[in-house]
Design an enzyme around this catalytic site. Structure first.
Site, PDB file in Angstrom:
ATOM      1  CB  SER A  61      -0.957   0.007   1.194  1.00  0.00           C
ATOM      2  OG  SER A  61      -2.039  -0.852   0.954  1.00  0.00           O
ATOM      3  CE  LYS A  64      -4.458   1.776  -0.785  1.00  0.00           C
ATOM      4  NZ  LYS A  64      -3.893   0.518  -0.323  1.00  0.00           N
ATOM      5  CB  SER A 121      -4.630   1.859   3.630  1.00  0.00           C
ATOM      6  OG  SER A 121      -3.736   1.320   2.683  1.00  0.00           O
TER       7      SER A 121
END
Length: 381
Positions: A61, A64, A121
């Site tokens: 993640s 991101k 997230s």
């Protein structure tokens, strides 16, 4: 012969420890379990500590961060508004992993969607934002890779906007540190990633930031955690103390919570060894320039970024600056027009140049205004 054998054994042990443990010019060893990491000075981009920093690994993640960068770019360019409505598609709805459980056709503001990415997230919010900005998730990913190329990220390639594993989806600790340094250009991004808790859907759905350093390490205000079975425990973060901002990236930390422990150890090292000497904060007035034929006789010159530099603790006196500014300029003067610069030095070596620009517009005055100003000066004499 015995002396030669002892020397060879000593050289072998030195080589072993240099490969097994990260060392610095101070001879210090930092006990970090992550497979790869970087500690970087945000101001200069200098790497202070590193291990396997160019190794290509799954970023999970932390991907991101690039999604947020592109979202902020479009926001700052005026292509999108924070209160603009974003509609979730079926593609966003059916995505797995961490999410805010968007329903097809559900509407949220762009701001809420971005905060859901930064704080919670949310994979589904990534797809919703990507489709809103570029028409499709695929087109947005193309832009992510174009941005990676623009930032000269040599060990990064994206397949999606959220970080679920794919053999062709990878990055490196060094590249993520460069991404983080670029992300600091957008204060709104830092504001969003520093939110600890956030209420969605009128308080029906509460987000808690996955970056626990926000609670446990003073000075932390960004960015993103990452975890998958393939990536293990990861974190790209930043913290600022006494003017010194550091960026830390840890990848593939083997134990749960290890990404936070490793990051704190690296930050502790950086803040213990380095300091920052600041002369002017961003947007500070650094001088005045006389304006001819204008509606105002003078215009303020401000710095576009902080004027200062980092150094080893105890060597702050070696940081100096030299300012050069035009004395006079004819109107019209445009806001942001360059009027000079400040050069920052460390022991006489140039380390930073900061532009000085006009704080505001100064229009050219009409002929009667010029005559009036000239007459007033004469009578004042």
């Amino acid at each position: 012969m015995k002396t030669r054998k002892r020397l060879l054994w000593l050289m072998a042990w030195v080589l072993f420890f240099s490969l097994a443990f990260p060392t610095t010019a101070w001879g210090a060893v930092v006990d970090v379990e992550a497979d790869s990491y970087v500690l970087m000075d945000a101001d200069s981009g200098k790497v202070l500590l590193a291990k396997n920093e160019h190794k290509r690994l799954p970023p999970a993640s932390m991907t991101k961060l690039m999604t947020l960068i592109l979202a902020m770019e479009d926001l700052y360019k005026g292509k999108v508004d924070l209160k603009e409505k974003v509609v979730a598609s079926e593609n966003a709805w059916k995505l797995g992993g961490s999410q805010i459980y968007l329903e097809p056709g559900e509407e949220m503001t762009f701001e809420d969607m971005v905060i859901a990415i930064a704080v919670g997230s949310a994979n589904d919010a990534c797809v919703a934002v990507a489709e809103h900005l570029d028409g499709s998730h695929e087109e947005f990913v193309k832009r992510m890779n174009a941005k990676a190329k623009e930032l000269r990220l040599k060990d990064t390639h994206f397949v999606n906007a959220y970080g679920l594993p794919d053999p062709d989806h990878y990055s490196s600790a060094y590249d993520l540190a460069l991404m983080a340094r670029y992300a600091l250009c957008y204060p709104k991004l830092l504001e969003f990633t520093s939110i600890k808790e956030y209420n969605l859907r009128q308080g029906e759905f509460k987000l808690y930031n996955t970056n626990k350093l926000l609670w446990h390490y003073p000075g932390t205000d960004g960015f993103k955690t990452g975890w998958t079975n393939e990536a293990k425990f990861c974190l790209v973060s930043t913290a600022k103390r006494n003017g010194l901002r550091l960026i830390c990236v840890v990848m593939a930390s083997p134990q749960k919570g290890g990404n936070f422990r490793d990051s704190m150890k690296l930050f502790n090292y950086g803040f213990a060894k380095y300091a920052y000497r600041s002369f002017f904060a961003p947007q500070s007035q650094c001088g005045l320039v006389s304006v001819g034929k204008g509606t105002n006789d003078r215009v303020e010159a401000i710095c576009t970024q902080e004027v200062g530099a980092s150094c080893l603790k105890g060597e702050e006196k070696n940081i100096t600056y030299k300012r050069s500014l035009v004395d006079y300029i004819d109107a019209p003067v445009k806001k942001g027009q360059k009027l000079g610069e400040i050069k920052v030095y460390n022991s006489g070596r140039l380390v930073k140049t900061v532009d000085l620009v006009a704080y505001r517009d100064v229009e050219r005055c009409g002929i009667w205004k010029e005559i009036t100003k000239a007459m007033s000066k004469i009578f004042c004499l």
